[in-house]
Motif scaffolding. Structure first.
Motif, PDB file in Angstrom:
ATOM      1  N   ARG A  21      -7.504   4.241   3.441  1.00  0.00           N
ATOM      2  CA  ARG A  21      -8.492   3.595   2.583  1.00  0.00           C
ATOM      3  C   ARG A  21      -8.365   4.067   1.139  1.00  0.00           C
ATOM      4  N   GLU A  22      -8.012   5.339   0.944  1.00  0.00           N
ATOM      5  CA  GLU A  22      -7.746   5.818  -0.416  1.00  0.00           C
ATOM      6  C   GLU A  22      -6.541   5.086  -1.012  1.00  0.00           C
ATOM      7  N   VAL A  40      -5.311  -1.661  -4.845  1.00  0.00           N
ATOM      8  CA  VAL A  40      -6.157  -2.679  -5.466  1.00  0.00           C
ATOM      9  C   VAL A  40      -6.249  -2.457  -6.978  1.00  0.00           C
ATOM     10  N   ARG A  41      -6.363  -1.198  -7.401  1.00  0.00           N
ATOM     11  CA  ARG A  41      -6.389  -0.911  -8.847  1.00  0.00           C
ATOM     12  C   ARG A  41      -5.117  -1.419  -9.516  1.00  0.00           C
ATOM     13  N   LEU A  81      -5.457   2.148  -0.165  1.00  0.00           N
ATOM     14  CA  LEU A  81      -5.848   0.769  -0.418  1.00  0.00           C
ATOM     15  C   LEU A  81      -6.548   0.636  -1.759  1.00  0.00           C
ATOM     16  N   GLU A  82      -7.450   1.564  -2.053  1.00  0.00           N
ATOM     17  CA  GLU A  82      -8.152   1.528  -3.345  1.00  0.00           C
ATOM     18  C   GLU A  82      -7.157   1.643  -4.503  1.00  0.00           C
ATOM     19  N   GLN A  83      -6.159   2.518  -4.349  1.00  0.00           N
ATOM     20  CA  GLN A  83      -5.137   2.656  -5.393  1.00  0.00           C
ATOM     21  C   GLN A  83      -4.341   1.358  -5.539  1.00  0.00           C
ATOM     22  N   THR A 138       0.850  -1.185   0.000  1.00  0.00           N
ATOM     23  CA  THR A 138       0.000   0.000   0.000  1.00  0.00           C
ATOM     24  C   THR A 138       0.895   1.247   0.000  1.00  0.00           C
ATOM     25  N   HIS A 147     -11.800  -3.515   7.347  1.00  0.00           N
ATOM     26  CA  HIS A 147     -12.240  -2.863   6.115  1.00  0.00           C
ATOM     27  C   HIS A 147     -11.462  -3.405   4.917  1.00  0.00           C
ATOM     28  N   ALA A 148     -10.138  -3.499   5.052  1.00  0.00           N
ATOM     29  CA  ALA A 148      -9.295  -3.960   3.948  1.00  0.00           C
ATOM     30  C   ALA A 148      -9.634  -5.386   3.548  1.00  0.00           C
ATOM     31  N   VAL A 153     -12.596  -5.313   1.235  1.00  0.00           N
ATOM     32  CA  VAL A 153     -12.250  -4.765  -0.083  1.00  0.00           C
ATOM     33  C   VAL A 153     -11.429  -5.774  -0.877  1.00  0.00           C
TER      34      VAL A 153
END
Length: 247
Positions: A87-88, A94-95, A90-92, A64, A135-136, A139
């Motif tokens: 969390r932002e 995952v992308r 993490l989203e990056q 991350t 949360h992770a 996701v």
């Protein structure tokens, strides 16, 4: 028993080459079939995926994002007040992982805030970490990905890092209780913090999703001079049935 599979850690190997595409080509030319990189975020994921394909490589691990490194951040998972940024990030991650076909993401815990007493803030930081990890896990499950927790030694490498022993990481994983969160074992860090590598490998390997190695104390390649006996350790990993990658 299956022989170990090795991945080139491009955050450490081929440092004479300026960018990840060049390092990917070098890893492929050197005979590696897999690579890992801490932070691939300076390059577009599509370009990295193309470079990896052309080099005949698969990516097996990314981290991350570290947060604001100019402010001394090194991961955000356990840092109070930085939950939204974690969390932002993490989203990056995952992308990138999806674009790169990378199955694992190291969920960086981060550092004890500057000026804070480690013991005084430990309970609060663990609460934040548990909340972020739950949360992770959700996701990551949606994307069929695995999250990893890596203890980093606080004696030499990073005195402020929150997560520093396999025992601490295993206890947190047990509290979270999600099957797609596992332990990342870096033998370099484990030797510096605790020693007892044979016992710790045997105890914790069932929850280990990725292994990393470097010689102690200089953090050089396994063949460099130092205190670790890598033929023995590699044989131990094979004998214990480890089937993941060794970075």
């Amino acid at each position: 028993m299956a022989p170990l599979r090795f991945s080139a850690n491009l955050s450490w190997l081929f440092p004479e080459l300026p960018g990840l595409p060049a390092r990917l080509r070098a890893a492929g030319s050197s005979g590696f079939e897999a690579v890992e990189v801490a932070w691939p975020y300076a390059e577009p994921p599509e370009a990295l995926a193309r470079a990896a394909r052309e080099a005949g490589l698969r990516l097996v691990l990314i981290n991350t994002p570290p947060g604001d490194q100019e402010k001394g951040e090194m991961g955000l998972g356990a840092v109070p007040g930085r939950q939204a940024a974690f969390r932002e990030g993490l989203e990056q991650a995952v992308r990138y992982a999806k674009a790169l076909g990378c199955p694992r993401i190291h969920l960086m815990a981060g550092r004890v805030p500057q000026g804070a007493d480690r013991i005084a803030v430990k309970a609060e930081m663990e609460i934040v970490f548990l909340e972020n990890l739950r949360h992770a896990a959700g996701v990551l499950a949606e994307a069929d990905l695995v999250g990893l927790l890596e203890p980093i030694n606080t004696r030499i490498t990073d005195p402020q890092y929150f997560l520093d022993t396999p025992q601490q990481a295993a206890a947190i994983l047990q509290k979270v209780g999600r099957p797609n969160l596992q332990l990342q074992m870096d033998i370099f860090h484990w030797q510096i913090m605790d020693g007892n590598l044979t016992g710790n490998i045997q105890e914790f390997l069932p929850i280990v999703g990725h292994v990393q190695v470097a010689q102690v104390p200089g953090r050089g390649e396994p063949s460099s001079p130092g205190e670790l006996n890598f033929p023995y350790l590699f044989q131990l990993l094979e004998d214990e049935g480890y089937k993941g990658f060794v970075g």
